[in-house]
Design an enzyme around this catalytic site. Structure first.
Site, PDB file in Angstrom:
ATOM      1  N   ASN A 214       0.839  -1.319   0.119  1.00 39.94           N
ATOM      2  CA  ASN A 214      -0.002   0.060   0.055  1.00 39.94           C
ATOM      3  C   ASN A 214       0.887   1.257   0.076  1.00 39.94           C
ATOM      4  OD1 ASN A 214       0.769   0.392   2.681  1.00 39.94           O
ATOM      5  ND2 ASN A 214      -0.879  -0.670   3.476  1.00 39.94           N
ATOM      6  N   GLU A 217       3.554   1.423   2.859  1.00 35.42           N
ATOM      7  CA  GLU A 217       4.339   0.510   2.885  1.00 35.42           C
ATOM      8  C   GLU A 217       5.349   0.546   1.537  1.00 35.42           C
ATOM      9  OE1 GLU A 217       1.467  -3.370   4.504  1.00 35.42           O
ATOM     10  OE2 GLU A 217       1.833  -3.004   2.227  1.00 35.42           O
ATOM     11  N   ASP A 285      -5.830  -8.485   2.004  1.00 33.88           N
ATOM     12  CA  ASP A 285      -6.130  -9.906   1.477  1.00 33.88           C
ATOM     13  C   ASP A 285      -6.787 -10.232   0.428  1.00 33.88           C
ATOM     14  OD1 ASP A 285      -4.448 -10.519   3.995  1.00 33.88           O
ATOM     15  OD2 ASP A 285      -5.988 -10.717   5.101  1.00 33.88           O
TER      16      ASP A 285
END
Length: 336
Positions: A214, A217, A285
């Site tokens: 993301n 990150e 996820d």
């Protein structure tokens, strides 16, 4: 930056029938997400804390387990590879995964090791919505034993070479260590796409198919500030060079997602729909799982990302850890 919008979504539905013919291996940190519900109406005399009267509890699969259940909900055959403890929570987690149709024979039970768990206590007054008051985390104190790691790596490589794709779901608990990452590279060289969703260790996953950060990150892993002009692309190009992957899939919340590939212009995919998110828990996820399913079904990186973009928009409309079924995804893709 090339931008993709939604008029062509019905064409993506042609990939969905192939989901049931594909197998995806999910290796990573399998976590027991435990929810305890209760009612509270007074403060304890012992300390300034609320007293919660127990009502019910439930257990869900978290971490790599949530990614695996997302794939299973899409109709994909799923083989889980990882470790759980030889305890009651481990048994409950295995039962939860197996009930979703997931092959759990690749999950190694480690005697004396507690199953990683997150216990959330949710409470409220009578006739009010239960809200989270406290989260209690149980994390295994030691690294995975060498003999268990060797067994896990062997299973990962054997199952990975036979599958249509592999998804590494790394939450930082040690199931995907250096030996497992080397095995992932061997699987990729053998021709199986390997996708990575790693919260803390993205830069270790070099030479694989897809890495999914993301924006936070991305900034951390690249060392490039996103605040500067064209910061996302600069950071993405820097990380792409560093990890040497085929696809960098950057998830950007309300700004959609961006696909970066070596030697090609970036592709930006607008966020799907206009509804505000209800709960973003586990959305990453869902995105990683749907992208992996798209590749396993024969789609290219952009088609897989567009599928994942729609699935992510659907799952954030559901409270808590949730999945998107193949039928829900098909209905959204074909919606007039």
């Amino acid at each position: 930056m090339r931008r993709l919008q939604e008029p062509e979504l019905p064409s993506l539905a042609t990939l969905l029938p192939a989901f049931s013919r594909a197998e995806v291996v999910v290796v990573g940190d399998y976590v027991a997400d435990e929810y305890v519900y209760g009612e509270t109406d007074r403060v304890s005399r012992e300390a300034p804390v609320l007293i919660v009267r127990y009502e019910s509890s439930e257990l869900k699969a978290g971490g790599a387990g949530n990614a695996a259940q997302n794939l299973a909900a899409l109709g994909v055959k799923v083989r889980a590879v990882g470790v759980v403890g030889d305890d009651a929570l481990g048994t409950a987690l295995l039962d939860e995964l197996a009930a979703s149709g997931i092959d759990v024979s690749g999950l190694v039970r480690v005697p004396g090791r507690p199953t990683e768990a997150k216990t959330r206590i949710l409470a409220g007054g009578r006739s009010t919505r239960r809200q989270q008051m406290l989260r209690l985390d149980r994390t295994p104190p030691a690294a995975i034993p060498a003999a268990v790691e060797k067994k896990l790596v062997k299973e990962l490589e054997r199952a990975g070479r036979r599958s249509a794709a592999v998804l590494a779901s790394d939450y930082g608990s040690g199931a995907v260590g250096p030996a497992a990452i080397e095995a992932l590279r061997r699987v990729k060289r053998a021709g199986t796409p390997v996708c990575v969703d790693s919260r803390y260790n993205l830069r270790a996953y070099t030479g694989l198919t897809m890495v999914k950060p993301n924006e936070v990150e991305l900034e951390t892993a690249s060392g490039v500030s996103l605040a500067q002009p064209n910061g996302v692309e600069k950071a993405a190009r820097a990380l792409l060079r560093r990890v040497d992957c085929d696809v960098l899939l950057v998830t950007r919340g309300r700004n959609g997602m961006s696909v970066f590939r070596p030697g090609l212009p970036p592709v930006h995919i607008e966020a799907h729909g206009s509804r505000d998110a209800v709960d973003v828990t586990g959305a990453g996820d869902t995105v990683a799982a749907t992208f992996s399913a798209g590749l396993a079904a024969g789609g290219d990186a952009v088609a897989a990302a567009r599928l994942a973009n729609v699935a992510g928009a659907l799952v954030v409309q559901k409270p808590g850890t949730a999945t998107v079924t193949r039928e829900e995804l098909a209905a959204e893709l074909l919606r007039p």
